[in-house]
Design an enzyme around this catalytic site. Structure first.
Site, PDB file in Angstrom:
ATOM      1  CE  LYS A 158      -4.336   1.538   2.040  1.00  0.00           C
ATOM      2  NZ  LYS A 158      -4.984   1.847   0.786  1.00  0.00           N
TER       3      LYS A 158
HETATM    4  N1  PMP Z   1      -7.814  -2.124  -2.957  1.00  0.00           N
HETATM    5  C1  PMP Z   1      -7.238  -0.914  -2.989  1.00  0.00           C
HETATM    6  C2  PMP Z   1      -6.439  -0.544  -4.186  1.00  0.00           C
HETATM    7  C3  PMP Z   1      -7.388  -0.018  -1.935  1.00  0.00           C
HETATM    8  O1  PMP Z   1      -6.806   1.180  -1.961  1.00  0.00           O
HETATM    9  C4  PMP Z   1      -8.183  -0.398  -0.829  1.00  0.00           C
HETATM   10  C5  PMP Z   1      -8.388   0.567   0.301  1.00  0.00           C
HETATM   11  N2  PMP Z   1      -7.370   0.475   1.246  1.00  0.00           N
HETATM   12  C6  PMP Z   1      -8.755  -1.667  -0.821  1.00  0.00           C
HETATM   13  C7  PMP Z   1      -8.551  -2.508  -1.893  1.00  0.00           C
HETATM   14  C8  PMP Z   1      -9.542  -2.143   0.351  1.00  0.00           C
HETATM   15  O2  PMP Z   1      -8.661  -2.428   1.405  1.00  0.00           O
HETATM   16  P1  PMP Z   1      -9.148  -2.347   2.914  1.00  0.00           P
HETATM   17  O3  PMP Z   1     -10.371  -3.169   2.995  1.00  0.00           O
HETATM   18  O4  PMP Z   1      -8.038  -2.949   3.700  1.00  0.00           O
HETATM   19  O5  PMP Z   1      -9.391  -0.928   3.210  1.00  0.00           O
END
Ligand code: PMP
Length: 309
Positions: A158
């Site tokens: 991320k």
């Molecule tokens: N995919 C991407 C590209 C994202 O940015 C996010 C948001 N963080 C998610 C999926 C969902 O992840 P999460 O459920 O951990 O927020």
């Protein structure tokens, strides 16, 4: 306290400061090359309990530390330091409402894109309600942009720079009159949204791409798989999804910490079933909000109470 976005307090490098004093070096590699890893975290206000609950903080910090590791950044912050910073800055702002937190570890100093330090952190809480609150669901296109892959910029990390890929897809979608986009990966299979994961429902089975389909290892995704199976008795399956399956799905939704659960009612101009939010999606959404708000005792260990009375 009335929430005041302009005067909010930010945690920066161990100090809590007004937002206009939370500044960083313009020459830092985070500023120049997007070398920062981050989490988008939600905290939910429970009026009855007079408590603000941080949702799955430990999972967010484990993922953040994994991002630090994959990016080969200096591993400066422990999970307890990261959590303490979040609690301190929310308390400093005295938020008693739903809050979204951006917690970012960034490459500071005067190095380059290949430096590993010095590393610093900021934590920024913002009062935030639901995304796309004004409509029952959204219209998406399958993007002409391909999702980044583990062979070039891993979606598992991320990292700020990855969102250039998301930006291209989102802006193209808006330009063409859609609300958002759905990416295919380099295998031509459905991956995820620009900032969310995707689920489809076919014949009452909840299907989502596997974690090797060029997706972020989403915390909401695993929460939803768990509550669908354990609370709603819905069969779940992790498998590749073809583009045309989106056109004949009974239901589709996007999910993530920021998006929570949002119905997709139309893909590429084709209605998903009859174009209204599906029964499974609605049930999942309802249960999700009960869980995150601390209304289901069984899942209380997923929550961190921010205020100690
Ligand atoms: N995919 C991407 C590209 C994202 O940015 C996010 C948001 N963080 C998610 C999926 C969902 O992840 P999460 O459920 O951990 O927020």
């Amino acid at each position: 306290m009335e929430s005041n976005i302009e005067n909010r307090l930010i945690w920066l490098n161990g100090k809590i400061v007004p937002i206009n004093e939370a500044t960083i070096n313009v020459l830092s590699p985070t500023s120049q090359f997007g070398v920062n890893v981050f989490e988008g975290i939600r905290c939910y206000w429970n009026k009855k309990n007079n408590q603000l609950y941080g949702f799955k903080l430990n999972d967010h910090y484990k993922r953040l530390k994994n991002s630090v590791k994959m990016m080969r950044l200096d591993d400066k912050y422990s999970i307890s330091e990261m959590e303490k910073g979040l609690i301190d800055v929310i308390k400093a702002n005295d938020y008693k409402e739903d809050v979204a937190i951006r917690q970012t570890i960034f490459l500071d100093g005067f190095g380059s894109w290949s430096s590993t330090g010095p590393v610093n952190m900021f934590i920024s809480p913002t009062p935030k309600g639901r995304a796309y609150d004004s409509k029952p669901g959204i219209k998406c296109c399958v993007s002409s942009w391909e999702r980044i892959s583990d062979k070039n910029m891993s979606p598992r990390i991320k990292v700020g720079a990855n969102y250039v890929n998301s930006r291209m897809a989102q802006l193209e979608a808006l330009e063409n009159g859609y609300d958002s986009a759905i990416f295919m990966n380099n295998q031509g299979k459905i991956a995820e949204g620009p900032g969310s994961c995707i689920f489809i429902v076919r014949d009452n089975t909840l299907i989502t791409p596997p974690l090797t389909a060029s997706v972020l290892e989403s915390i909401t995704r695993s929460t939803i798989i768990k509550i669908a199976e354990k609370e709603l008795n819905i069969k779940t399956m992790e498998r590749d999804i073809d583009r045309t399956e989106l056109y004949i799905s009974d239901e589709i939704f996007l999910c993530g910490s920021a998006m929570e659960v949002v119905s997709v009612l139309n893909v590429d101009g084709i209605c998903v079933d009859n174009g209204i939010p599906g029964r499974n999606t609605e049930e999942i959404k309802e249960t999700y909000f009960k869980v995150v708000r601390g209304e289901m005792e069984k899942y209380i260990n997923w929550l961190t109470p921010i205020y100690q009375y």
